[in-house]
Scaffold this active site. Structure first.
Site, PDB file in Angstrom:
ATOM      1  N   PRO A   2       0.811  -1.057   0.031  1.00 44.97           N
ATOM      2  CA  PRO A   2      -0.020   0.005   0.118  1.00 44.97           C
ATOM      3  C   PRO A   2       0.842   1.225  -0.052  1.00 44.97           C
ATOM      4  O   PRO A   2       1.770   1.423   0.772  1.00 44.97           O
ATOM      5  CB  PRO A   2      -0.702   0.009   1.216  1.00 44.97           C
ATOM      6  CG  PRO A   2      -0.219  -1.250   2.317  1.00 44.97           C
ATOM      7  CD  PRO A   2       0.685  -1.873   1.166  1.00 44.97           C
ATOM      8  N   ILE A   3       0.319   2.256  -0.839  1.00 43.11           N
ATOM      9  CA  ILE A   3       1.158   3.535  -0.776  1.00 43.11           C
ATOM     10  C   ILE A   3       0.155   4.465  -0.641  1.00 43.11           C
ATOM     11  O   ILE A   3      -1.040   4.379  -1.155  1.00 43.11           O
ATOM     12  CB  ILE A   3       1.834   3.885  -2.245  1.00 43.11           C
ATOM     13  CG1 ILE A   3       2.755   3.056  -2.544  1.00 43.11           C
ATOM     14  CG2 ILE A   3       2.172   5.046  -2.237  1.00 43.11           C
ATOM     15  CD1 ILE A   3       3.415   2.909  -3.913  1.00 43.11           C
TER      16      ILE A   3
END
Length: 69
Positions: A2-3
């Site tokens: 996840p970013i």
């Protein structure tokens, strides 16, 4: 991996940035994501480039007086 992009007004000090990054990372680790897989990017935007209710945040007035947002 996840970013997460967090957009905020400019002026975030390092201590607050640490808390924000740790808190966002904790949300993902609670869901089973390893902490080393989480990326958090804080974008600091000047109030003069952020609009609210049709006004610049730097010039926003509420109830006839300028609010220090």
């Amino acid at each position: 991996m996840p970013i997460v992009h967090a957009y905020m007004w400019e002026g975030v000090d390092d201590e607050r940035a640490r808390k924000i990054i740790a808190g966002i990372t904790r949300v993902f680790t609670d869901l089973g994501t390893p902490p080393e897989a989480v990326r958090v990017i804080i974008h600091e935007i000047p109030k003069s480039r952020w609009g609210m209710a049709g006004q610049l945040a730097s010039e926003r007035q509420v109830g006839g007086e300028k609010k220090n947002l």
